[in-house]
Design a protein around this motif. Structure first.
Motif, mmCIF file in Angstrom:
data_model
loop_
_atom_site.group_PDB
_atom_site.id
_atom_site.type_symbol
_atom_site.label_atom_id
_atom_site.label_comp_id
_atom_site.label_asym_id
_atom_site.label_seq_id
_atom_site.Cartn_x
_atom_site.Cartn_y
_atom_site.Cartn_z
ATOM 1 N N ALA A 9 41.620 48.676 50.172
ATOM 2 C CA ALA A 9 42.527 47.522 50.191
ATOM 3 C C ALA A 9 42.317 46.632 48.975
ATOM 4 C CB ALA A 9 42.313 46.716 51.474
ATOM 5 N N TYR A 10 41.070 46.357 48.654
ATOM 6 C CA TYR A 10 40.747 45.414 47.580
ATOM 7 C C TYR A 10 41.159 45.945 46.209
ATOM 8 C CZ TYR A 10 37.800 42.659 44.397
ATOM 9 O OH TYR A 10 37.341 41.878 43.370
ATOM 10 N N THR A 11 40.960 47.250 45.979
ATOM 11 C CA THR A 11 41.206 47.822 44.651
ATOM 12 C C THR A 11 42.633 47.593 44.155
ATOM 13 O OG1 THR A 11 39.471 49.481 44.967
ATOM 14 C CG2 THR A 11 41.117 49.923 43.263
ATOM 15 N N PRO A 12 43.682 47.983 44.902
ATOM 16 C CA PRO A 12 45.034 47.747 44.376
ATOM 17 C C PRO A 12 45.400 46.274 44.289
ATOM 18 C CG PRO A 12 45.134 48.577 46.631
ATOM 19 C CD PRO A 12 43.709 48.703 46.182
ATOM 20 N N GLU A 13 44.753 45.415 45.082
ATOM 21 C CA GLU A 13 45.077 43.993 45.057
ATOM 22 C C GLU A 13 44.717 43.337 43.726
ATOM 23 O OE1 GLU A 13 44.699 42.665 49.775
ATOM 24 O OE2 GLU A 13 42.999 42.381 48.422
ATOM 25 N N ILE A 14 43.735 43.872 43.014
ATOM 26 C CA ILE A 14 43.285 43.215 41.788
ATOM 27 C C ILE A 14 43.938 43.811 40.540
ATOM 28 C CG2 ILE A 14 41.092 42.506 42.797
ATOM 29 C CD1 ILE A 14 39.737 44.795 41.300
ATOM 30 N N PHE A 15 44.966 44.673 40.735
ATOM 31 C CA PHE A 15 45.743 45.180 39.603
ATOM 32 C C PHE A 15 47.158 44.608 39.656
ATOM 33 C CE2 PHE A 15 42.903 49.049 40.201
ATOM 34 C CZ PHE A 15 42.077 48.730 39.131
ATOM 35 N N PRO A 16 47.753 44.262 38.498
ATOM 36 C CA PRO A 16 49.158 43.839 38.480
ATOM 37 C C PRO A 16 50.061 44.996 38.903
ATOM 38 C CG PRO A 16 48.058 43.367 36.380
ATOM 39 C CD PRO A 16 47.143 44.254 37.165
ATOM 40 N N THR A 17 51.182 44.689 39.551
ATOM 41 C CA THR A 17 52.056 45.734 40.077
ATOM 42 C C THR A 17 52.501 46.724 39.010
ATOM 43 O OG1 THR A 17 52.887 44.342 41.856
ATOM 44 C CG2 THR A 17 54.281 46.167 41.191
ATOM 45 N N LYS A 18 52.885 46.225 37.842
ATOM 46 C CA LYS A 18 53.440 47.114 36.824
ATOM 47 C C LYS A 18 52.413 48.137 36.343
ATOM 48 C CE LYS A 18 52.546 43.794 33.064
ATOM 49 N NZ LYS A 18 51.695 44.615 32.211
ATOM 50 N N ASP A 19 51.125 47.847 36.550
ATOM 51 C CA ASP A 19 50.063 48.761 36.134
ATOM 52 C C ASP A 19 49.223 49.239 37.314
ATOM 53 O OD1 ASP A 19 50.740 48.074 33.368
ATOM 54 O OD2 ASP A 19 49.707 46.188 33.766
ATOM 55 N N ARG A 20 49.691 48.981 38.533
ATOM 56 C CA ARG A 20 48.860 49.253 39.707
ATOM 57 C C ARG A 20 48.614 50.742 39.905
ATOM 58 N NH1 ARG A 20 51.003 45.880 43.680
ATOM 59 N NH2 ARG A 20 49.461 44.382 42.909
ATOM 60 N N GLY A 21 49.646 51.552 39.726
ATOM 61 C CA GLY A 21 49.456 52.986 39.876
ATOM 62 C C GLY A 21 48.427 53.509 38.887
#
Length: 521
Positions: free
Chosen positions: A450-462
């Motif tokens: 849960a925490y990992t994707p939360e700390i990336f901006p959406t445009k670069d989340r993948g």
């Protein structure tokens, strides 16, 4: 949207500019502090966060919660499948190096994490969301026909290619439609991860216990059909999940993904469609997003044909990777979370590979070694993972403890109980230590996912998810290699594994971002 009122200063690099105040709630704290990423993208992301928050947690998100859970389940299900069929396959095909099966699986997981993770930032989340389950189901069922060890290794790599994309893609899809007030559900999703372990163990019990060759008998295909039936059933489960996703549920492309690609109109349309499905109306307009473009002197997001062609060409470079290292703080955060995933990626399979040898060299007396006891204990251990995942969802909401505190403590305790399990001198003692290990490791994985994707901006989340998953899989590949060539009569690998978990917990405590109570950008 709501009325625009006064001007407030914001920081854009070295310049301090003014902008119209966004609607009430839009300026709330994000998981990534202001000024860390592109100001126009950041402002638009906050507008979309506010729109999703206004819509609230509704019918669409709860449906998404269910189908995203399939990805979480498959991420745990198929590695467990490999471990459960390992012995029957070894007995039937008598390979010179049995750990090559695990190595093939990990190579497939690595390739899947790279392809689907990076790819979903290029061709979108929607297609990858469906395709990962389809690939897994197809090759899982095909694997039942494997005539030799080489072919089952290839099929395991192919199904793992689909499995490797589940979490990088699914976490991005769910998080980008989730109101900030409900982001804890990303942690709760790990209950599907724990339930998958229970389901796999329950199905394996009758099939593998009754339709598998004994250790000392000549093993032929006809006497060893249990593992083949098992992978067919597991593939069938993944196929049903694929059908539900593809035929019974329409997943929309993320509004923030569309906005990041310069398609504001589509982002607004999708927000309104989600609101409609939830029985509500959204006040978001295209003007709300266009107003954010005045925040920077940089070129505005273009949506014409020439810009579309340019964006296609930009897909060939490392733009998304560079964005995650654009500032010192972002670079520090990205590097550290990759290190955490890498340590866990090596520590977990190292423990699984070496603990039997450590127990044997210590002369532990494990009592009854019957099939009944083996699967009973496996089921007890698996069941205890479910409350671990649920507890993780509660702990992340504790004030001043949050994601980082929960993750740091649970990761360190996972290492502590791993050490403790090496002291087991009886079947009951081993079961107790393994239950504690599995309980805390499920809390750890629940929060980590849960925490990992939360700390990336959406445009670069993948891309961010792909980097962390890649680090995890690369280090995971090292475990079966070590199992093939290292000295199996030493306790050093398991103690190293425990140290890796504890080191990962320390790294978590040093992470700069706490996403509790903050919407992802």
């Amino acid at each position: 949207m709501a009325d625009f009122e006064k001007k407030t200063p914001i920081e854009t690099g070295s310049d301090s500019e003014t902008r119209e105040q966004l609607p009430s709630g839009v300026d709330d704290a994000g998981a990534i502090p202001k000024g860390t990423i592109d100001p126009v993208y950041e402002a638009k992301a906050r507008v979309l966060n506010h729109a999703i928050q206004e819509i609230g947690m509704g019918w669409y998100q709860w449906q998404l919660f269910i189908v995203v859970g399939f990805g979480w389940a498959n991420d745990n299900l198929w590695p467990i499948v490999t471990s459960l069929i390992f012995t029957p396959i070894t007995n039937e095909f008598l390979p010179h190096r049995p750990p090559l099966l695990t190595l093939a699986q990990n190579i497939g997981l690595l390739a899947g994490a790279i392809f689907w993770g990076f790819g979903c930032d290029i061709f979108g989340r929607r297609h990858a969301f469906n395709a990962t389950l389809g690939v897994t189901a197809f090759w899982g069922m095909v694997a039942a026909s494997a005539p030799n060890f080489a072919s089952i290794g290839i099929f395991a790599a192919f199904w793992s290619f689909g499995v490797g994309g589940n979490l990088p893609v699914d976490s991005a899809v769910f998080l980008e439609f989730l109101p900030g007030s409900h982001q804890y559900l990303l942690t709760v999703l790990s209950i599907d991860w724990a339930i998958a372990q229970v389901v796999a163990t329950l199905i394996a019990w009758p099939l593998l216990a009754n339709l598998t060759c004994g250790e000392k008998e000549v093993c032929t295909r006809s006497k060893n059909m249990g593992w083949r039936y098992f992978v067919i059933v597991m593939g069938g489960i993944s196929l049903i999940e694929f059908f539900i996703r593809f035929a019974c549920f329409t997943v929309f492309e993320s509004p923030k993904f569309n906005m990041g690609r310069g398609n504001d109109e589509e982002a607004v349309r999708i927000v309104h469609e989600v609101a409609r499905r939830n029985g509500k109306e959204s006040q978001l307009t295209i003007e709300d997003l266009k107003a954010c473009e005045s925040l920077s002197g940089h070129a505005q997001v273009q949506t014409d044909n020439a810009a579309a062609v340019k964006r296609k060409l930009q897909k060939l470079n490392l733009t998304h990777v560079k964005a995650l290292f654009a500032t010192r703080k972002l670079a520090y955060s990205t590097s550290l979370i990759m290190l955490v995933w890498a340590f866990i990626g090596l520590g977990y399979p190292l423990y699984n590979a070496f603990i039997p040898y450590i127990q044997a060299t210590k002369g532990a007396a494990f009592g009854d070694g019957s099939t009944y006891l083996t699967y009973r204990n496996s089921l007890i251990i698996a069941v205890l993972g479910v409350p671990g995942a649920l507890l993780g969802g509660a702990l992340v909401e504790i004030p001043k403890f949050g994601r980082r505190g929960t993750l740091a403590v649970s990761t360190a305790l996972t290492g502590v109980f791993l050490y403790a399990s090496t002291t087991a001198a009886s079947s009951s003692a081993l079961l107790g230590w393994q239950c504690a290990f599995n309980f805390f490791s499920n809390i750890m994985y629940a929060v980590l996912y849960a925490y990992t994707p939360e700390i990336f901006p959406t445009k670069d989340r993948g891309t961010g998810n792909a980097l962390t998953a890649t680090a995890n899989r690369i280090f995971g590949i090292m475990a079966p290699i070590i199992a093939m060539f290292a000295n199996l009569e030493t306790s050093a690998p398991v103690y190293t594994s425990g140290a890796l978990f504890i080191a990962a917990g320390i790294c978590v405590a040093a992470l700069p971002f706490e996403s509790q109570g903050k919407a992802s950008l």
